[in-house]
Design an enzyme around this catalytic site. Structure first.
Site, mmCIF file in Angstrom:
data_model
loop_
_atom_site.group_PDB
_atom_site.id
_atom_site.type_symbol
_atom_site.label_atom_id
_atom_site.label_comp_id
_atom_site.label_asym_id
_atom_site.label_seq_id
_atom_site.Cartn_x
_atom_site.Cartn_y
_atom_site.Cartn_z
ATOM 1 N N LYS A 191 28.564 57.306 26.489
ATOM 2 C CA LYS A 191 27.182 57.795 26.481
ATOM 3 C C LYS A 191 26.368 57.200 25.841
ATOM 4 O O LYS A 191 25.031 57.130 25.887
ATOM 5 C CB LYS A 191 27.338 59.560 25.724
ATOM 6 C CG LYS A 191 27.781 59.295 24.454
ATOM 7 C CD LYS A 191 26.799 59.546 23.493
ATOM 8 C CE LYS A 191 27.304 59.223 21.956
ATOM 9 N NZ LYS A 191 26.174 59.230 21.088
ATOM 10 N N THR A 248 22.076 62.559 22.818
ATOM 11 C CA THR A 248 21.759 61.020 22.783
ATOM 12 C C THR A 248 20.681 60.243 23.914
ATOM 13 O O THR A 248 20.055 59.559 23.276
ATOM 14 C CB THR A 248 23.089 60.120 22.910
ATOM 15 O OG1 THR A 248 24.287 60.895 22.139
ATOM 16 C CG2 THR A 248 22.849 58.804 22.240
#
Length: 333
Positions: A191, A248
């Protein structure tokens, strides 16, 4: 419990404070002795978490061996690229009965190993059941100020995962249990690469459509890689999957999104990293993930594009154009 946290960056410091608030006996080890002495004298981490004071039962230490010897649980909060070196430094100590909780998110370059695999390879005699990870959408800046956060404690041993859950769980820091270590580690690591792509989109001035596409197709890449490695597809819909990916890619606190944003604005990687005091894990992880994907025959076009922009100086506009002009495909392949 007697718990030692290795690494006094923002996340390591935050977790040490959280654990101490639960009345554990906590030692925080800093890699640089002068930094350790400053932390102990100031009773706060002025560099990374200014204004967040240390509880009385949190002590900063310089001696790695002593800190590890005395611990029942070891929390590894060093950057992923430094985990092997740190583990080697205490590999000669008896570790029977200790639980090691890794919180750094990354894939090791050249070996393609997840962080739990690095620990198993580096620490002789340690059993897989002694290793856990703590992953999920959890920026240190918010956790340190006791804002609501949820994460997942994961180990191949449910008993170990539950032990970690009990050690960390608070009314503001909710911990779930998972036993899909492959899926949690892959999702939590890749990610960061996708977040760089999301930042590049921001830097280029693109809108919500592009950001949604990057998050969704990035999750598809994570799912393909993790499934190839034997992970449970359900993990991708959990905290270490879509949860960590979303935070994120969107957050102002995200170092990886910031790096991408600056790349999108035309700055060089060396210039960006030169001004940062904290590590953006996705930079090196992009190399490691692309090597791993190539070796497994997994198609990861966003990851490849990020690597080309970071390390081959491919213009961001050209990289996006190449992504959009690829041969049309089914949504799920």
């Amino acid at each position: 419990m007697k718990i030692t946290v290795l690494g006094a960056g923002s996340w390591g410091t935050t977790l040490a404070i959280l654990l101490a608030s639960k009345r554990h006996e906590v030692r925080l080890w800093a890699h640089r002795p002068e930094f350790a002495r400053a932390l102990e004298a100031d009773r706060e981490n002025k560099r990374y978490l200014k204004g967040v004071l240390f509880p009385e039962n949190l002590h900063v230490v310089e001696n790695l061996h002593e800190a590890v010897k005395q611990a029942e649980m070891i929390v590894a909060a060093v950057p992923s690229h430094a985990l092997r070196e740190t583990a080697v430094a205490f590999a000669d100590l008896p570790l029977s009965g200790k639980v090691i909780v890794n919180v750094a998110k990354g894939i090791e370059r050249h070996t393609g190993k997840r962080m739990s695999e690095v620990l198993l390879e580096t620490l002789p005699g340690i059993a897989p059941e002694q290793i856990a990870v703590l992953y999920g959408p959890s920026h240190a800046e918010e956790v340190a100020r006791q804002q609501p956060t949820t994460v997942v404690a994961c180990s191949v041993s449910e008993a170990t995962a539950r032990l970690v859950q009990e050690a960390f769980h608070t009314s503001e820091f909710r911990v779930y249990v998972n036993t899909d270590l492959i899926g949690v580690e892959i999702a939590g690591s890749v990610k960061n690469v996708i977040a760089i792509a999301a930042g590049i989109s921001d830097g280029l001035g693109f809108g919500d459509n592009a950001k949604a596409a990057i998050i969704t197709r990035g999750l598809a890449e994570i799912s393909r890689l993790s499934s190839k490695l034997g992970a449970d597809p359900l993990t991708m819909s959990g905290l270490s999957g879509i949860g960590d990916l979303v935070v994120t890619c969107l957050s102002q606190h995200s170092r990886n999104r910031y790096v991408g944003e600056q790349i999108g604005k035309g700055r060089t990687l060396d210039d960006i990293l030169g001004e940062m005091s904290m590590v953006a894990e996705g930079v090196l992880t992009s190399k490691a993930v692309l090597e791993l994907a190539n070796g497994l025959g997994v198609d990861m076009p966003i990851t490849r594009a990020v690597y080309e922009m970071l390390f081959e100086n491919k213009p961001a506009q050209q990289a996006i154009l190449d992504l959009m002009e690829r041969e049309p495909k089914p949504e799920h392949y």
